[in-house]
Scaffold this motif. Structure first.
Motif, PDB file in Angstrom:
ATOM      1  N   GLN A   1    -196.773 -86.265  60.891  1.00  0.00           N
ATOM      2  CA  GLN A   1    -197.870 -86.100  59.955  1.00  0.00           C
ATOM      3  C   GLN A   1    -197.400 -86.267  58.521  1.00  0.00           C
ATOM      4  N   GLY A   2    -196.362 -87.067  58.323  1.00  0.00           N
ATOM      5  CA  GLY A   2    -195.880 -87.360  56.981  1.00  0.00           C
ATOM      6  C   GLY A   2    -195.027 -86.280  56.358  1.00  0.00           C
ATOM      7  N   GLN A   3    -194.684 -85.242  57.113  1.00  0.00           N
ATOM      8  CA  GLN A   3    -193.861 -84.179  56.563  1.00  0.00           C
ATOM      9  C   GLN A   3    -192.435 -84.309  57.084  1.00  0.00           C
ATOM     10  N   CYS A   4    -191.485 -83.839  56.287  1.00  0.00           N
ATOM     11  CA  CYS A   4    -190.099 -83.899  56.711  1.00  0.00           C
ATOM     12  C   CYS A   4    -189.328 -82.732  56.100  1.00  0.00           C
ATOM     13  N   MET A   5    -188.184 -82.470  56.684  1.00  0.00           N
ATOM     14  CA  MET A   5    -187.327 -81.394  56.188  1.00  0.00           C
ATOM     15  C   MET A   5    -186.597 -81.845  54.929  1.00  0.00           C
ATOM     16  N   LEU A   6    -186.173 -80.868  54.143  1.00  0.00           N
ATOM     17  CA  LEU A   6    -185.230 -81.179  53.075  1.00  0.00           C
ATOM     18  C   LEU A   6    -183.919 -81.591  53.727  1.00  0.00           C
ATOM     19  N   ALA A   7    -183.149 -82.389  53.043  1.00  0.00           N
ATOM     20  CA  ALA A   7    -181.825 -82.745  53.548  1.00  0.00           C
ATOM     21  C   ALA A   7    -180.996 -81.474  53.702  1.00  0.00           C
ATOM     22  N   PRO A   8    -180.183 -81.356  54.748  1.00  0.00           N
ATOM     23  CA  PRO A   8    -179.392 -80.139  54.952  1.00  0.00           C
ATOM     24  C   PRO A   8    -178.540 -79.751  53.747  1.00  0.00           C
ATOM     25  N   LYS A   9    -177.968 -80.734  53.035  1.00  0.00           N
ATOM     26  CA  LYS A   9    -177.154 -80.373  51.867  1.00  0.00           C
ATOM     27  C   LYS A   9    -178.013 -79.812  50.734  1.00  0.00           C
ATOM     28  N   VAL A  10    -179.275 -80.241  50.635  1.00  0.00           N
ATOM     29  CA  VAL A  10    -180.190 -79.696  49.626  1.00  0.00           C
ATOM     30  C   VAL A  10    -180.545 -78.261  49.995  1.00  0.00           C
ATOM     31  N   GLU A  11    -180.835 -78.024  51.275  1.00  0.00           N
ATOM     32  CA  GLU A  11    -181.123 -76.660  51.713  1.00  0.00           C
ATOM     33  C   GLU A  11    -179.927 -75.748  51.469  1.00  0.00           C
ATOM     34  N   ALA A  12    -178.730 -76.246  51.748  1.00  0.00           N
ATOM     35  CA  ALA A  12    -177.520 -75.447  51.531  1.00  0.00           C
ATOM     36  C   ALA A  12    -177.323 -75.112  50.056  1.00  0.00           C
ATOM     37  N   ARG A  13    -177.561 -76.072  49.178  1.00  0.00           N
ATOM     38  CA  ARG A  13    -177.423 -75.812  47.739  1.00  0.00           C
ATOM     39  C   ARG A  13    -178.455 -74.797  47.259  1.00  0.00           C
ATOM     40  N   LEU A  14    -179.708 -74.924  47.699  1.00  0.00           N
ATOM     41  CA  LEU A  14    -180.739 -73.960  47.323  1.00  0.00           C
ATOM     42  C   LEU A  14    -180.359 -72.563  47.802  1.00  0.00           C
ATOM     43  N   LEU A  15    -179.880 -72.480  49.035  1.00  0.00           N
ATOM     44  CA  LEU A  15    -179.466 -71.202  49.605  1.00  0.00           C
ATOM     45  C   LEU A  15    -178.325 -70.597  48.798  1.00  0.00           C
ATOM     46  N   GLN A  16    -177.354 -71.416  48.442  1.00  0.00           N
ATOM     47  CA  GLN A  16    -176.224 -70.947  47.639  1.00  0.00           C
ATOM     48  C   GLN A  16    -176.685 -70.475  46.262  1.00  0.00           C
ATOM     49  N   ASP A  17    -177.543 -71.238  45.621  1.00  0.00           N
ATOM     50  CA  ASP A  17    -178.010 -70.898  44.277  1.00  0.00           C
ATOM     51  C   ASP A  17    -178.935 -69.686  44.259  1.00  0.00           C
ATOM     52  N   ALA A  18    -179.523 -69.337  45.410  1.00  0.00           N
ATOM     53  CA  ALA A  18    -180.431 -68.189  45.485  1.00  0.00           C
ATOM     54  C   ALA A  18    -179.695 -66.863  45.352  1.00  0.00           C
ATOM     55  N   ASN A  19    -178.395 -66.848  45.656  1.00  0.00           N
ATOM     56  CA  ASN A  19    -177.586 -65.628  45.547  1.00  0.00           C
ATOM     57  C   ASN A  19    -178.277 -64.445  46.244  1.00  0.00           C
ATOM     58  N   ILE A  20    -178.587 -64.637  47.506  1.00  0.00           N
ATOM     59  CA  ILE A  20    -179.353 -63.657  48.280  1.00  0.00           C
ATOM     60  C   ILE A  20    -178.510 -62.423  48.589  1.00  0.00           C
ATOM     61  N   GLN A  21    -179.156 -61.266  48.457  1.00  0.00           N
ATOM     62  CA  GLN A  21    -178.551 -59.978  48.792  1.00  0.00           C
ATOM     63  C   GLN A  21    -179.179 -59.455  50.083  1.00  0.00           C
ATOM     64  N   ALA A  22    -178.471 -58.586  50.779  1.00  0.00           N
ATOM     65  CA  ALA A  22    -178.925 -58.074  52.075  1.00  0.00           C
ATOM     66  C   ALA A  22    -180.253 -57.321  51.984  1.00  0.00           C
ATOM     67  N   SER A  23    -180.590 -56.786  50.823  1.00  0.00           N
ATOM     68  CA  SER A  23    -181.830 -56.016  50.663  1.00  0.00           C
ATOM     69  C   SER A  23    -183.006 -56.866  50.168  1.00  0.00           C
ATOM     70  N   ASP A  24    -182.812 -58.164  49.974  1.00  0.00           N
ATOM     71  CA  ASP A  24    -183.835 -59.009  49.367  1.00  0.00           C
ATOM     72  C   ASP A  24    -185.048 -59.241  50.267  1.00  0.00           C
ATOM     73  N   LYS A  25    -186.200 -59.250  49.604  1.00  0.00           N
ATOM     74  CA  LYS A  25    -187.481 -59.609  50.207  1.00  0.00           C
ATOM     75  C   LYS A  25    -187.786 -61.020  49.719  1.00  0.00           C
ATOM     76  N   ILE A  26    -187.961 -61.954  50.657  1.00  0.00           N
ATOM     77  CA  ILE A  26    -188.044 -63.371  50.304  1.00  0.00           C
ATOM     78  C   ILE A  26    -189.380 -63.966  50.718  1.00  0.00           C
ATOM     79  N   LEU A  27    -189.900 -64.845  49.860  1.00  0.00           N
ATOM     80  CA  LEU A  27    -191.058 -65.680  50.169  1.00  0.00           C
ATOM     81  C   LEU A  27    -190.578 -67.123  50.186  1.00  0.00           C
ATOM     82  N   GLU A  28    -190.839 -67.819  51.293  1.00  0.00           N
ATOM     83  CA  GLU A  28    -190.580 -69.256  51.361  1.00  0.00           C
ATOM     84  C   GLU A  28    -191.922 -69.964  51.444  1.00  0.00           C
ATOM     85  N   ILE A  29    -192.061 -71.048  50.706  1.00  0.00           N
ATOM     86  CA  ILE A  29    -193.274 -71.860  50.736  1.00  0.00           C
ATOM     87  C   ILE A  29    -192.904 -73.219  51.313  1.00  0.00           C
TER      88      ILE A  29
END
Length: 162
Positions: A1-29
């Motif tokens: 339906q014309g949708q696709c995933m982000l490239a794995p390296k892009v997802e990894a960079r976003l995840l790294q830059d998010a600096n997530i903590q164990a107590s974090d409440k996250i919203l993904e869109i």
């Protein structure tokens, strides 16, 4: 339906830059297959992920359940409005590109919260990390360039034409 995933390296960079903590409440869109939600859930207390396409939302629920990931809620919804009644959030991740980040999404961040998005127009898009420092104070960094498909539901800029 014309949708696709982000490239794995892009997802990894976003995840790294998010600096997530164990107590974090996250919203993904932009849930897609649920892959990014699974990665986020490995590091955070809870993840709410919004997917506009009903079939993708159901597929993501199945994928997460099959992987034994229980602290992710997949909701079929237009993520362009975020989830104001469920916030505020420590981290908001937009799993696709947008022309600009809407103010109402920034308002759903806790103080010290971070929003990660790929912002811009083809062929120039930048990863943006926006941190909330006060009630009406945000700081933006744009650490790297990339390209990503558009998230549905976010308004586009008017394009100049003859």
């Amino acid at each position: 339906q014309g949708q696709c995933m982000l490239a794995p390296k892009v997802e990894a960079r976003l995840l790294q830059d998010a600096n997530i903590q164990a107590s974090d409440k996250i919203l993904e869109i932009g849930t897609g297959s649920g892959y990014m939600a699974a990665l986020l859930a490995q590091q955070a207390a809870s993840v709410l992920t919004l997917e506009i396409d009903p079939a993708l939302a159901q597929s993501a629920r199945t994928n997460l359940q099959n992987a034994g990931i229980n602290h992710v809620e997949v909701r079929q919804a237009d993520g362009s409005q975020g989830a104001p009644t469920d916030g505020p959030f420590d981290v908001i991740v937009l799993s696709g590109s947008v022309p600009e980040v809407p103010q109402h999404l920034l308002n759903q961040l806790k103080l010290g919260g971070r929003l990660l998005a790929i912002v811009g127009e083809d062929p120039v898009m930048r990863a943006s990390v926006i941190t909330r420092h006060g009630e009406q104070q945000w700081q933006t960094s744009e650490p790297w360039d990339t390209m990503a498909p558009r998230l549905q539901g976010f308004p586009e800029h008017n394009r100049f034409s003859f």
